[in-house]
Design an enzyme around this catalytic site. Structure first.
Site, PDB file in Angstrom:
ATOM      1  N   LYS A  29       1.851   6.696  18.977  1.00  0.00           N
ATOM      2  CA  LYS A  29       2.681   6.765  18.043  1.00  0.00           C
ATOM      3  C   LYS A  29       2.070   6.923  16.339  1.00  0.00           C
ATOM      4  O   LYS A  29       0.495   6.626  16.652  1.00  0.00           O
ATOM      5  CB  LYS A  29       3.607   5.709  17.543  1.00  0.00           C
ATOM      6  CG  LYS A  29       2.894   4.483  17.569  1.00  0.00           C
ATOM      7  CD  LYS A  29       3.858   3.171  17.900  1.00  0.00           C
ATOM      8  CE  LYS A  29       2.973   1.819  17.515  1.00  0.00           C
ATOM      9  NZ  LYS A  29       4.053   0.635  17.952  1.00  0.00           N
ATOM     10  N   TYR A 251     -12.932   3.669 -13.480  1.00  0.00           N
ATOM     11  CA  TYR A 251     -11.720   2.988 -14.314  1.00  0.00           C
ATOM     12  C   TYR A 251     -11.437   1.802 -14.583  1.00  0.00           C
ATOM     13  O   TYR A 251     -12.014   0.934 -13.726  1.00  0.00           O
ATOM     14  CB  TYR A 251     -10.336   3.692 -13.369  1.00  0.00           C
ATOM     15  CG  TYR A 251     -10.305   5.241 -13.352  1.00  0.00           C
ATOM     16  CD1 TYR A 251      -9.928   5.809 -14.549  1.00  0.00           C
ATOM     17  CD2 TYR A 251     -10.153   5.779 -12.201  1.00  0.00           C
ATOM     18  CE1 TYR A 251      -9.634   7.148 -14.328  1.00  0.00           C
ATOM     19  CE2 TYR A 251      -9.993   7.018 -12.030  1.00  0.00           C
ATOM     20  CZ  TYR A 251      -9.749   7.855 -13.138  1.00  0.00           C
ATOM     21  OH  TYR A 251      -9.475   9.201 -13.244  1.00  0.00           O
TER      22      TYR A 251
HETATM   23  C1  LIG Z   1       3.248  -0.112  18.648  1.00  0.00           C
HETATM   24  C2  LIG Z   1       3.946  -0.585  19.957  1.00  0.00           C
HETATM   25  C3  LIG Z   1       2.984  -0.968  21.015  1.00  0.00           C
HETATM   26  C4  LIG Z   1       1.601  -0.991  20.948  1.00  0.00           C
HETATM   27  O1  LIG Z   1       1.278  -2.147  20.278  1.00  0.00           O
HETATM   28  P1  LIG Z   1      -0.534  -2.508  19.910  1.00  0.00           P
HETATM   29  O2  LIG Z   1      -0.426  -3.833  19.344  1.00  0.00           O
HETATM   30  O3  LIG Z   1      -1.116  -1.407  19.254  1.00  0.00           O
HETATM   31  O4  LIG Z   1      -1.100  -2.563  21.331  1.00  0.00           O
HETATM   32  C5  LIG Z   1       3.722  -1.647  22.338  1.00  0.00           C
HETATM   33  N1  LIG Z   1       5.164  -1.699  22.222  1.00  0.00           N
HETATM   34  C6  LIG Z   1       5.998  -1.244  21.318  1.00  0.00           C
HETATM   35  C7  LIG Z   1       7.207  -1.462  21.495  1.00  0.00           C
HETATM   36  C8  LIG Z   1       5.286  -1.016  20.153  1.00  0.00           C
HETATM   37  O5  LIG Z   1       6.251  -0.564  19.095  1.00  0.00           O
END
Ligand SMILES: *Cc1c(COP(=O)(O)O)cnc(C)c1O
Length: 358
Positions: A29, A251
């Site tokens: 993702k 800045y």
């Molecule tokens: C993002 C996610 C993961 C992966 O989590 P990590 O902490 O990056 O390993 C696994 N399961 C779900 C449902 C997620 O949303």
């Protein structure tokens, strides 16, 4: 410039599978945590990922074959959108069914099409975010007939505190998940995220879902990082100048020189995903020698005090190291009052990514 080591991604995935002792899904993702899903997904598929998770439908569609082999299913964590049922069925993507309404709608379409439809079933055991809550889970247990129309590849839940092994919620979630699964028709289970893999035997399942650790984030905060480093970040020096005591930098004039000060201006800023919160709070390095970031991080530029560097080390065109093994995404995140996850996913497309394979 971000340099991303796909060989290290592959080694991390292998190591996670060894530690887990069961199959893994890849979690890609948010463009594979900012590292490019299009580059990372084929690597994880080659390493035997059983499934790839994205958050959104479009993210999953973008990984259609040949980027991922047809045999590696893609699952959408956001779930089955209203009105999206037919698109899902035609795409071959697996929705993660997050509430009873989604179970019913997916089963209704399966009945209409006269074929079993693939999916995952998500039970919420302590996140209160997505997934069937306790009431809905009880209703499904009382009447699981819809599941008979579906090809549920895995029933899953997600841990809230896996990175804190001592938190009692981990054991609570384990027990709730086990209890619910025992009362539902037999299905393969998917449990641990990255940190969950390190919680031990009770958190093993048919399919772990590591994201962050694959990309070099430490799944065991407070302990040495068991993963290989994946990302390094560099910025090119555009200009150098020496300012007299009393002159300010950037800045807000937040840095004022107390001595004749050599300032290097590098081409990176918050628009590249280098957080403004790192103003006066990070270090740069050249040839392994560190020096402080001074003044504010601006949109495109960041300034460093290189006064104490040996003559000739800081030159226009040179590359300042901002993130590497010694100073990784977790460390930068801590300095910016956030987590390594946000540093990686925040790297913008302008940060010019280069992929190599060690
Ligand atoms: C993002 C996610 C993961 C992966 O989590 P990590 O902490 O990056 O390993 C696994 N399961 C779900 C449902 C997620 O949303």
């Amino acid at each position: 410039m971000a340099v991303i080591d796909l060989g290290a991604v592959a080694r991390n995935f292998r190591r996670l599978r060894e530690i887990h002792g069961g199959d893994l899904a890849g979690v890609v993702k948010a463009d594979a945590y900012g590292l490019s899903a299009a580059r990372v997904a084929p690597v994880l598929a080659r390493e035997g990922a059983k499934l790839l998770f994205t958050a959104g439908f479009d993210e999953a569609m973008a990984l259609a074959p040949p980027l991922t082999p047809p045999g590696v299913a893609r699952a959408v964590l956001d779930g089955l959108s209203h009105g999206g049922e037919v698109d899902f069925a035609e795409s071959g993507l697996l929705p993660v069914l997050n509430d009873l309404g989604q179970v019913e709608r997916w089963a209704a379409l399966a009945r209409r099409l006269g074929r079993s439809l693939p999916c995952l079933l998500h039970l919420d055991t302590g996140m209160s975010r997505l997934g069937l809550d306790a009431t809905e889970t009880a209703r499904l247990i009382a009447d699981p007939s819809d599941l008979g129309l579906l090809d549920v590849r895995y029933v899953m839940t997600h841990l809230a505190c896996a990175d804190e092994p001592g938190d009692p919620l981990n054991e609570w979630q384990r027990a709730r998940f086990a209890a619910a699964c025992a009362k539902l028709p037999p299905m393969k289970r998917s449990f641990a995220n990255s940190s969950g893999i390190f919680l031990g035997e009770g958190f093993r399942s048919d399919l772990a879902r590591p994201g962050a650790a694959t990309f070099g984030i430490n799944p065991t905060p407070g302990k040495p990082n068991p993963m290989c480093p994946v990302v390094a970040l560099y910025a090119r020096i555009l200009q150098l100048r020496t300012i007299p005591p009393g002159d300010s930098v950037g800045y807000g004039a937040s840095f004022v020189a107390r001595r004749p000060t050599r300032i290097a201006t590098a081409a990176i800023g918050y628009a590249d995903g280098f957080p403004r919160a790192l103003s006066a709070r990070a270090m740069g390095a050249l040839d392994g020698t560190e020096f402080p970031l001074v003044g504010r991080v601006s949109m495109d530029l960041t300034t460093f005090d290189v006064t104490d560097l040996p003559e000739g080390l800081a030159v226009p065109g040179g590359w300042v190291t901002l993130m590497d093994t010694a100073n990784d995404a977790d460390a930068l995140g801590a300095r910016a009052n956030t987590i390594g996850y946000e540093i990686l996913t925040g790297l913008s497309r302008r940060a010019h990514r280069i992929w190599r394979s060690s």
